[in-house]
Design a protein around this motif. Sequence first.
Motif, PDB file in Angstrom:
ATOM      1  N   ARG A 220       0.813  -1.212   0.000  1.00 45.05           N
ATOM      2  CA  ARG A 220       0.000   0.000   0.000  1.00 45.05           C
ATOM      3  C   ARG A 220       0.852   1.270   0.000  1.00 45.05           C
ATOM      4  NH1 ARG A 220      -4.374  -1.565   4.694  1.00 45.05           N
ATOM      5  NH2 ARG A 220      -2.450  -1.488   5.912  1.00 45.05           N
ATOM      6  N   ALA A 221       2.096   1.153   0.378  1.00 43.97           N
ATOM      7  CA  ALA A 221       2.972   2.331   0.417  1.00 43.97           C
ATOM      8  C   ALA A 221       3.097   2.924  -0.985  1.00 43.97           C
ATOM      9  CB  ALA A 221       4.346   1.949   0.962  1.00 43.97           C
ATOM     10  N   GLY A 222       2.766   4.195  -1.122  1.00 50.47           N
ATOM     11  CA  GLY A 222       2.885   4.862  -2.411  1.00 50.47           C
ATOM     12  C   GLY A 222       1.792   4.523  -3.401  1.00 50.47           C
ATOM     13  N   TRP A 223       0.700   3.928  -2.934  1.00 56.21           N
ATOM     14  CA  TRP A 223      -0.363   3.588  -3.882  1.00 56.21           C
ATOM     15  C   TRP A 223      -1.050   4.841  -4.407  1.00 56.21           C
ATOM     16  CZ3 TRP A 223      -4.434   0.565  -0.408  1.00 56.21           C
ATOM     17  CH2 TRP A 223      -5.002   1.437   0.532  1.00 56.21           C
ATOM     18  N   THR A 224      -1.802   4.659  -5.496  1.00 52.15           N
ATOM     19  CA  THR A 224      -2.510   5.752  -6.148  1.00 52.15           C
ATOM     20  C   THR A 224      -3.980   5.403  -6.277  1.00 52.15           C
ATOM     21  OG1 THR A 224      -0.539   6.271  -7.464  1.00 52.15           O
ATOM     22  CG2 THR A 224      -2.645   7.176  -8.230  1.00 52.15           C
ATOM     23  N   LYS A 225      -4.845   6.325  -5.887  1.00 53.25           N
ATOM     24  CA  LYS A 225      -6.271   6.082  -6.076  1.00 53.25           C
ATOM     25  C   LYS A 225      -6.608   6.254  -7.546  1.00 53.25           C
ATOM     26  CE  LYS A 225      -9.424   8.802  -4.149  1.00 53.25           C
ATOM     27  NZ  LYS A 225     -10.365   9.319  -3.111  1.00 53.25           N
ATOM     28  N   VAL A 226      -7.218   5.201  -8.137  1.00 53.48           N
ATOM     29  CA  VAL A 226      -7.494   5.231  -9.571  1.00 53.48           C
ATOM     30  C   VAL A 226      -8.972   5.386  -9.887  1.00 53.48           C
ATOM     31  CG1 VAL A 226      -5.414   3.965 -10.183  1.00 53.48           C
ATOM     32  CG2 VAL A 226      -7.513   2.689  -9.659  1.00 53.48           C
ATOM     33  N   SER A 227      -9.841   5.143  -8.916  1.00 58.07           N
ATOM     34  CA  SER A 227     -11.269   5.356  -9.152  1.00 58.07           C
ATOM     35  C   SER A 227     -11.994   5.533  -7.833  1.00 58.07           C
ATOM     36  CB  SER A 227     -11.897   4.201  -9.941  1.00 58.07           C
ATOM     37  OG  SER A 227     -12.005   3.031  -9.156  1.00 58.07           O
ATOM     38  N   GLU A 228     -13.127   6.207  -7.910  1.00 59.22           N
ATOM     39  CA  GLU A 228     -13.989   6.413  -6.743  1.00 59.22           C
ATOM     40  C   GLU A 228     -15.433   6.355  -7.213  1.00 59.22           C
ATOM     41  OE1 GLU A 228     -14.955  10.176  -3.895  1.00 59.22           O
ATOM     42  OE2 GLU A 228     -12.858   9.495  -3.921  1.00 59.22           O
ATOM     43  N   THR A 229     -16.235   5.564  -6.524  1.00 59.37           N
ATOM     44  CA  THR A 229     -17.637   5.375  -6.889  1.00 59.37           C
ATOM     45  C   THR A 229     -18.500   5.641  -5.672  1.00 59.37           C
ATOM     46  OG1 THR A 229     -17.033   3.665  -8.503  1.00 59.37           O
ATOM     47  CG2 THR A 229     -19.343   3.757  -7.813  1.00 59.37           C
TER      48      THR A 229
ATOM     49  N   ALA B  38      -6.641  -7.115 -10.995  1.00 55.45           N
ATOM     50  CA  ALA B  38      -5.839  -7.974 -10.121  1.00 55.45           C
ATOM     51  C   ALA B  38      -4.632  -7.196  -9.612  1.00 55.45           C
ATOM     52  CB  ALA B  38      -5.382  -9.210 -10.881  1.00 55.45           C
ATOM     53  N   GLY B  39      -4.329  -7.364  -8.331  1.00 57.27           N
ATOM     54  CA  GLY B  39      -3.201  -6.673  -7.733  1.00 57.27           C
ATOM     55  C   GLY B  39      -3.527  -5.294  -7.199  1.00 57.27           C
ATOM     56  N   HIS B  40      -4.798  -4.864  -7.320  1.00 61.51           N
ATOM     57  CA  HIS B  40      -5.233  -3.577  -6.787  1.00 61.51           C
ATOM     58  C   HIS B  40      -6.000  -3.800  -5.482  1.00 61.51           C
ATOM     59  CE1 HIS B  40      -4.062  -2.263 -10.712  1.00 61.51           C
ATOM     60  NE2 HIS B  40      -4.618  -1.057 -10.618  1.00 61.51           N
ATOM     61  N   PHE B  41      -6.193  -2.713  -4.748  1.00 59.73           N
ATOM     62  CA  PHE B  41      -6.947  -2.730  -3.503  1.00 59.73           C
ATOM     63  C   PHE B  41      -8.266  -1.985  -3.704  1.00 59.73           C
ATOM     64  CE2 PHE B  41      -2.556  -3.192  -2.254  1.00 59.73           C
ATOM     65  CZ  PHE B  41      -2.564  -4.030  -1.152  1.00 59.73           C
ATOM     66  N   VAL B  42      -9.285  -2.384  -2.944  1.00 60.66           N
ATOM     67  CA  VAL B  42     -10.557  -1.676  -2.957  1.00 60.66           C
ATOM     68  C   VAL B  42     -11.038  -1.499  -1.523  1.00 60.66           C
ATOM     69  CG1 VAL B  42     -11.856  -3.844  -3.298  1.00 60.66           C
ATOM     70  CG2 VAL B  42     -12.932  -1.649  -3.846  1.00 60.66           C
ATOM     71  N   ARG B  43     -11.514  -0.297  -1.218  1.00 64.65           N
ATOM     72  CA  ARG B  43     -12.083  -0.019   0.096  1.00 64.65           C
ATOM     73  C   ARG B  43     -13.552   0.334  -0.048  1.00 64.65           C
ATOM     74  NH1 ARG B  43      -7.822   3.517   3.853  1.00 64.65           N
ATOM     75  NH2 ARG B  43      -6.353   1.785   4.196  1.00 64.65           N
ATOM     76  N   ILE B  44     -14.373  -0.270   0.803  1.00 67.82           N
ATOM     77  CA  ILE B  44     -15.789   0.092   0.932  1.00 67.82           C
ATOM     78  C   ILE B  44     -15.894   0.911   2.211  1.00 67.82           C
ATOM     79  CG2 ILE B  44     -18.131  -0.775   1.218  1.00 67.82           C
ATOM     80  CD1 ILE B  44     -17.189  -3.317  -0.282  1.00 67.82           C
TER      81      ILE B  44
ATOM     82  N   VAL C 272     -16.843   3.638  -2.695  1.00 67.20           N
ATOM     83  CA  VAL C 272     -15.915   2.580  -3.101  1.00 67.20           C
ATOM     84  C   VAL C 272     -14.688   3.249  -3.720  1.00 67.20           C
ATOM     85  CG1 VAL C 272     -15.556   0.559  -4.562  1.00 67.20           C
ATOM     86  CG2 VAL C 272     -17.816   0.979  -3.534  1.00 67.20           C
ATOM     87  N   GLU C 273     -13.520   2.981  -3.175  1.00 65.22           N
ATOM     88  CA  GLU C 273     -12.278   3.546  -3.683  1.00 65.22           C
ATOM     89  C   GLU C 273     -11.338   2.420  -4.105  1.00 65.22           C
ATOM     90  OE1 GLU C 273     -12.254   7.590  -0.897  1.00 65.22           O
ATOM     91  OE2 GLU C 273     -10.708   6.047  -0.612  1.00 65.22           O
ATOM     92  N   VAL C 274     -10.744   2.558  -5.289  1.00 65.67           N
ATOM     93  CA  VAL C 274      -9.821   1.552  -5.828  1.00 65.67           C
ATOM     94  C   VAL C 274      -8.428   2.165  -5.912  1.00 65.67           C
ATOM     95  CG1 VAL C 274      -9.282   0.060  -7.792  1.00 65.67           C
ATOM     96  CG2 VAL C 274     -11.667   0.415  -7.110  1.00 65.67           C
ATOM     97  N   PHE C 275      -7.431   1.413  -5.442  1.00 65.79           N
ATOM     98  CA  PHE C 275      -6.056   1.900  -5.382  1.00 65.79           C
ATOM     99  C   PHE C 275      -5.118   0.960  -6.154  1.00 65.79           C
ATOM    100  CE2 PHE C 275      -8.244   3.359  -1.613  1.00 65.79           C
ATOM    101  CZ  PHE C 275      -7.817   4.669  -1.440  1.00 65.79           C
ATOM    102  N   ARG C 276      -4.186   1.565  -6.890  1.00 62.11           N
ATOM    103  CA  ARG C 276      -3.149   0.817  -7.592  1.00 62.11           C
ATOM    104  C   ARG C 276      -1.836   0.970  -6.834  1.00 62.11           C
ATOM    105  NH1 ARG C 276      -3.194   3.266 -12.315  1.00 62.11           N
ATOM    106  NH2 ARG C 276      -1.557   4.752 -11.746  1.00 62.11           N
TER     107      ARG C 276
END
Length: 292
Positions: A43-52, A66-72, A261-265
Amino acid sequence: MKPADPEHPIPIDAPTRAARPPVVCYPVAHLPDPSLAALRAARAGWTKVSETLVPPRDARCFEVPAGHFVRIISVDGPQVGDLNLWSAHDLTERFFSGKTRALHGTHLSTGDRLWSCLPHLRPMATITEDTLDWYGFDADGGSVHDVIGTRCDPYTHALLSHGGQYHHCCHSNLTRALADRTGLAVPEAEPHVHDVLNVFMCTGFLKGTGQYFMKASPVRPGDFLELFAEIDLLGALSACPGGDCSSEHSSDAAACHPLRVEVFRPADSPAGWEPSPRNSYDKSHGRPLTPR
């Protein structure tokens, strides 16, 4: 449910029968280690790529490579969400709540995985953080993030309300969201909607009757459930019309709130991580694989 007064006599050896020890059906000690430390380090240095933003009493789809994170995330009030997951490349591979429950238990938290349906049966996502992990199981046997409830739906609503029509149950919300995202007609999208992960919902079984119950969710603004995508995912999340599910669902009266919903790369893939492979069973079911 069990009758209060059984019709048949209690056998003389009933205490002996009932005293037999329980055996865990699916020991998971030999499942692959989710390597939480490596996942969290990514997660260090990740980038938010979408928000819903998921509106109250509605649903939205989102994609998680695949390989990304998602937060609800709980936004501005206690709110339950119903989550569906599919392979982004094949809607027939979808979240299997029943097998996930058999492997990890009735309620999920950090380190548990969300498994896909047969014949795929592989991890779709791993829970990497849960801000409600402090809740555990309460005095009523309730806990959060369950895989026992199916989702509120208009068919059960019609059954229990003698024909009442309600179109913002989570089943309908998810159906509309999937139809909008894929271009499928509603009747074509509906069969792909499946049993859910009830995010933030507090549930259990009543002692004595075994009936499924819900109670006010402990979620508060800022709480989140974070998952790491083990394969390319298409997700859909419904902000349940029951709000915090403290009294009823399938309702226009309950106070409801949006979910985000936030998706991070991550900057780099987690150390040692590879996308989840398909299940190794040969699919022969005891018969030759080649036609006769």
